[in-house]
Enzyme design. Sequence first.
Site, short mmCIF file in Angstrom:
data_model
loop_
_atom_site.label_atom_id
_atom_site.label_comp_id
_atom_site.label_asym_id
_atom_site.label_seq_id
_atom_site.Cartn_x
_atom_site.Cartn_y
_atom_site.Cartn_z
CE LYS A 198 -1.83 2.75 2.82
NZ LYS A 198 -1.87 4.15 2.09
N GLY A 251 6.61 4.76 8.59
CA GLY A 251 5.67 6.08 8.57
C GLY A 251 5.90 6.83 10.17
CB SER A 252 4.10 9.43 11.94
OG SER A 252 2.74 8.67 11.71
CB THR A 253 6.33 7.57 16.24
OG1 THR A 253 7.72 7.47 15.97
CG2 THR A 253 6.39 6.64 17.79
N GLY A 256 2.47 4.19 13.34
CA GLY A 256 3.14 2.89 13.90
C GLY A 256 2.60 1.95 14.97
CD GLU A 273 12.82 3.91 8.75
OE1 GLU A 273 12.67 4.83 9.46
OE2 GLU A 273 13.17 3.99 7.59
CB CYS A 307 12.48 8.65 8.84
SG CYS A 307 13.41 7.70 7.78
CD GLU A 404 9.87 12.40 12.15
OE1 GLU A 404 8.77 11.88 12.32
OE2 GLU A 404 10.74 12.19 11.27
P1 ADP Z 1 2.41 10.75 7.48
O1 ADP Z 1 1.94 11.34 8.79
O2 ADP Z 1 3.81 11.20 7.20
O3 ADP Z 1 1.51 10.95 6.09
P2 ADP Z 1 1.71 8.29 8.12
O4 ADP Z 1 2.44 7.41 9.24
O5 ADP Z 1 0.40 8.54 8.63
O6 ADP Z 1 2.62 9.17 7.73
O7 ADP Z 1 1.45 7.38 6.92
C1 ADP Z 1 2.39 6.25 6.41
C2 ADP Z 1 1.66 5.32 5.77
O8 ADP Z 1 0.83 4.52 6.68
C3 ADP Z 1 0.72 5.98 4.59
O9 ADP Z 1 0.66 4.68 3.50
C4 ADP Z 1 -0.59 5.90 5.51
O10 ADP Z 1 -1.67 5.88 4.48
C5 ADP Z 1 -0.65 4.71 6.34
N1 ADP Z 1 -1.53 4.71 7.36
C6 ADP Z 1 -1.94 5.84 7.98
N2 ADP Z 1 -2.79 5.46 9.15
C7 ADP Z 1 -2.88 4.17 8.99
C8 ADP Z 1 -3.50 3.23 10.01
N3 ADP Z 1 -4.32 3.60 10.77
N4 ADP Z 1 -3.32 2.01 9.65
C9 ADP Z 1 -2.54 1.51 8.61
N5 ADP Z 1 -1.83 2.54 7.84
C10 ADP Z 1 -2.05 3.84 8.11
#
Ligand code: ADP
Length: 502
Positions: A198, A251-253, A256, A273, A307, A404
């Site tokens: 995804k 992605g973001s903590t 995560g 990560e 990151c 961050e």
């Molecule tokens: P940012 O805030 O930088 O967009 P995210 O950590 O929210 O970073 O996004 C990283 C990835 O995680 C993207 O592919 C996003 O669609 C996906 N994502 C965001 N929210 C969720 C969630 N609740 N469950 C699974 N994946 C998610």
Amino acid sequence: MTTASLPALHPMLQEFLGRRVHKLLIDGRAVEASSGRTFATLNPATGQTLGIVAEADAADVDRAVACARAALSGPWSKMSPAEREKILHKAADLIEARAEAFAQLESLDNGKVIREAKSGDLPLSVALFRYYGGWPTKLHGETTPVSVPYYPGAKFLHYTVREPVGVVGAIIPWNFPLLMAVERLAPALACGNTVILKPAEQTPLSALWLGELLLEAGVPPGVVNVLPGFGKTAGAAIAAHMGVDKVTFTGSTATGREVLKASAGNMKRVTMELGGKSPNIVFADADMEAAARGMFMGIFYNQGQTCSAGSRVFIERPAHEKLLSALAERAKTIRMGNPLDPKMHMGPLVSDQQRRRVLSYIDSGKAEGAQLLTGGAAAPGEGFFVQPTVFGGVKDGMKIAREEIFGPVVSVFAFDSVDEVLERANATDYGLVAAVWTKDVKKAHLAAAKLKAGTVWINCYQFVDAAAPWGGVKQSGYGREKGPWALENYTSLKSVWVDLNA
Ligand code: ADP
């Protein structure tokens, strides 16, 4: 902001971008979303729609997981390791042949400057497929000299076998769209898994194109499925799906944490990560020219949307004033403009939302009394541009020193001793990377030992390689991508006992 005439788009890219809708890739076919829904992906340099994309949700994740599970026992599982190697090498060759077009697509969808896409994202993507392309024939088990205390003198043959984990869910962010996809796909495929990928909703296009390229390279249908969609729907469905065996997330903590919770239902194996607030420490005995370049690269590469951004720069007092103003002066020379223009150093941020987020951090830096040396605003005109921004006189407790930002904003601090700076550098929830600049070997290695980070760079910054591990400690996550270490993530070890006794 500088404007210029832009180079023509590669004909293959023009054809790709000409599609009415960029569909999901499930079971080797381009399909509409079950809901029929679509969303727009924007060109952040103009704010205009770049493409319309099918929007996957939980129903599509169900479909894709069923195909990926079926593919685990299809032709993919029957291929010899040598055949898998050939396919991965072919994928590397195809990406290399299309590097110009892919680089332009990354630039259009993400906003990164073409010079970085061409010198970073693309060669690394090719290198990852080549690196992991060598592994399928080397994924062997071992024999173990076992002893059984309750069966003295007994003889056994014991060996281990490395098996694929199964269906891998890869949820990736928007800052290196192609590279992040390849970083997951190459090792996952080398180990014989099938994948649901995804991409981030802001940057779905290169992953879809890569999915098609992998079919062309010989990856059987159903082995790689690409589902663009939103985090709360498609992402969450992958994280929670009982038919997904492993999740790799970048992605973001905060996100995560959500993914980790959702993955508990079937005890998925998870690697994370996550974010960073990385210290870049310059001692007064460092090569100042190199350190200045490193500080600059550390924060402004990819508009600071990495990151591993060196967002906290610590400079030893005797060098502080001079180096801080050198950094600010250098930031003023950055050419910011349409990222497709090869002369540009910096492009826009990925989205309006990201621009607003970064600007709110800049406002908070100003409000908390940090000294703004340069930048500090959005650039006028179309697109989501934010000026490269340098704050001096930052205090450790300020928001811009702790959180961050994920943008071109650096906080600069002065320090007086080694112990002091290492303590302050480690005083963060994150631990992805750290860097030290000094000519003193002892000091460098002392710092490398004490810094709590997954990677420590000595007299360099932002260096990565397919063969070197990548990942964090503390709330920057766990597990290591790249190198042989990633193979652990994508295989499970089976223990086999053979009774050799009469
Ligand atoms: P940012 O805030 O930088 O967009 P995210 O950590 O929210 O970073 O996004 C990283 C990835 O995680 C993207 O592919 C996003 O669609 C996906 N994502 C965001 N929210 C969720 C969630 N609740 N469950 C699974 N994946 C998610």
